[in-house]
Design a protein around this motif. Sequence first.
Motif, short mmCIF file in Angstrom:
data_model
loop_
_atom_site.label_atom_id
_atom_site.label_comp_id
_atom_site.label_asym_id
_atom_site.label_seq_id
_atom_site.Cartn_x
_atom_site.Cartn_y
_atom_site.Cartn_z
N TYR A 357 44.38 40.33 38.92
CA TYR A 357 43.95 41.37 39.85
C TYR A 357 42.50 41.13 40.24
O TYR A 357 41.62 41.13 39.37
CB TYR A 357 44.11 42.76 39.23
N ILE A 358 42.25 40.92 41.52
CA ILE A 358 40.88 40.76 42.01
C ILE A 358 40.40 42.15 42.41
O ILE A 358 41.01 42.82 43.27
CB ILE A 358 40.82 39.79 43.21
N ILE A 359 39.33 42.60 41.79
CA ILE A 359 38.90 43.99 41.95
C ILE A 359 37.38 44.07 41.86
O ILE A 359 36.74 43.23 41.23
CB ILE A 359 39.55 44.89 40.87
N GLY A 360 36.80 45.07 42.52
CA GLY A 360 35.37 45.28 42.44
C GLY A 360 35.04 46.60 41.78
O GLY A 360 35.84 47.55 41.83
N ASN A 361 33.88 46.68 41.14
CA ASN A 361 33.43 47.96 40.61
C ASN A 361 32.85 48.80 41.74
O ASN A 361 32.89 48.40 42.91
CB ASN A 361 32.45 47.78 39.46
N GLN A 386 46.62 39.54 25.98
CA GLN A 386 45.66 38.56 26.51
C GLN A 386 44.93 39.11 27.75
O GLN A 386 44.70 38.40 28.73
CB GLN A 386 46.37 37.24 26.86
N VAL A 387 44.56 40.36 27.69
CA VAL A 387 43.84 40.99 28.81
C VAL A 387 42.39 40.50 28.80
O VAL A 387 41.72 40.52 27.76
CB VAL A 387 43.88 42.53 28.69
N SER A 388 41.93 40.05 29.94
CA SER A 388 40.56 39.55 30.01
C SER A 388 39.93 39.90 31.35
O SER A 388 40.63 40.19 32.33
CB SER A 388 40.52 38.03 29.80
N ILE A 389 38.60 39.85 31.39
CA ILE A 389 37.83 40.15 32.60
C ILE A 389 36.91 38.97 32.88
O ILE A 389 36.13 38.57 32.01
CB ILE A 389 37.00 41.43 32.43
N ILE A 405 38.03 39.18 38.24
CA ILE A 405 39.45 38.95 38.05
C ILE A 405 39.84 39.57 36.71
O ILE A 405 39.31 39.18 35.66
CB ILE A 405 39.81 37.45 38.03
N VAL A 406 40.71 40.54 36.76
CA VAL A 406 41.27 41.13 35.54
C VAL A 406 42.65 40.52 35.36
O VAL A 406 43.52 40.66 36.22
CB VAL A 406 41.37 42.66 35.64
#
Length: 416
Positions: A357-361, A386-389, A405-406
Amino acid sequence: MRDNTIQQRPEFTFRENLKNGRHGWIRLTPAYSVTLVTDILNRERGTFRILDPFAGTGTTTLCAAEQGKYGVGIDINPFLVWLGNAKIRRYTPSDIATFEQTVHRIIPAVRAEGPKVTPPPIHNVERWWHPPALDFLCRLKYELDTKIHEAQELRDLLYITFCRVLIMISRVAFNHQSLSFNDESFSQGHLFAREDQYITILSEVAHLVSRSAMSNPRGTGKVIVGDSRMLACLADEERFDLVITSPPYVNRMSYIRELRPYMYWLGYITEAREAGELDWQTIGGTWGVATSRLAEWRLASDTFLTRDLHEIIKRIRSAENKHSFLMAQYVAKYFEDMWMHVKAVKRWVQPGGHLYYIIGNAKFYDVVVPVERVLADMMRESGYEQVSIETVRKRNSKKELFEYIVSARKPKKDDQ
């Protein structure tokens, strides 16, 4: 402490799409980069079926098809569904030759200043196009609507061309995160004030579309209408190896606003309220009626929100600003919608499948909303592993804003 060496990386934005054939057919500023999607696909070479539940302009679906894979995109906006399918369509030499001949045939009819359609009911339409440009578009649209009855392939190429022309001769400037108007100088409108210049632009755009249509993707795909919060549009038996997507960001920027000129001209909307209704259905939608409904909206009791996020929403609500309550409502609804999506998408991911997931704060007043961390927490809560940022780039606006990328993996042994 954040790494100050992180760059803006313009190649990871929509700007990279503008020079990449079909990817650049119609500009949408929030669209994400073909380069970024391709990089992710290269990490996952063993995958074949790719899902993008927030299809937008169809970047993921087209990238997947270009690599010989099968891509499915989902979007709630029917105009974007049409655009995505036009991008991944395979055009034969005969299709392209017919398209070129048709453009050559309609140019004299448009130049003759004959019949024309009524301008679309966009509020203050002459803010978008000065009168000669508007008149030219109405004549061109008449020729397309009344003279072209051939196959869908031809219609797609002609209306892609029309959409590019209408924005090129408009009074719109792309000097903002979305679009704005050249109200002071009308520089684009005056620059293209003569009929022969409009014809030249039409010819050049048709040539660009024709040339890029010649490069057909090796794989296949489709874009379908659907709500990403439930994904009921997918067949029960469908499963995907990989999800690559970019949901709307928490920035209260309406996607509908930038798409309005295309949607009005092509008949997807006929009045402002329809745009507002469509925005209300999107995640984070904010246009027209969507904004007014936020005041009455209430968070569902089963929505997963961390204690930190509850505190962040409270801080936004208590900010000394007349819109603080509305902004807090907006942020809460955004995450309720995203929680519905995270739960729903898991059903269609193969055991062992990966998600990117490409996401912005975001930042409201002085409060930073760590969207990437919230999304990662939602994935863990939903049973992903395996969740990573990964921090991708620095965005152009406020110094605290970044793009991420999450990623996560569905367990190989899963009850679903």
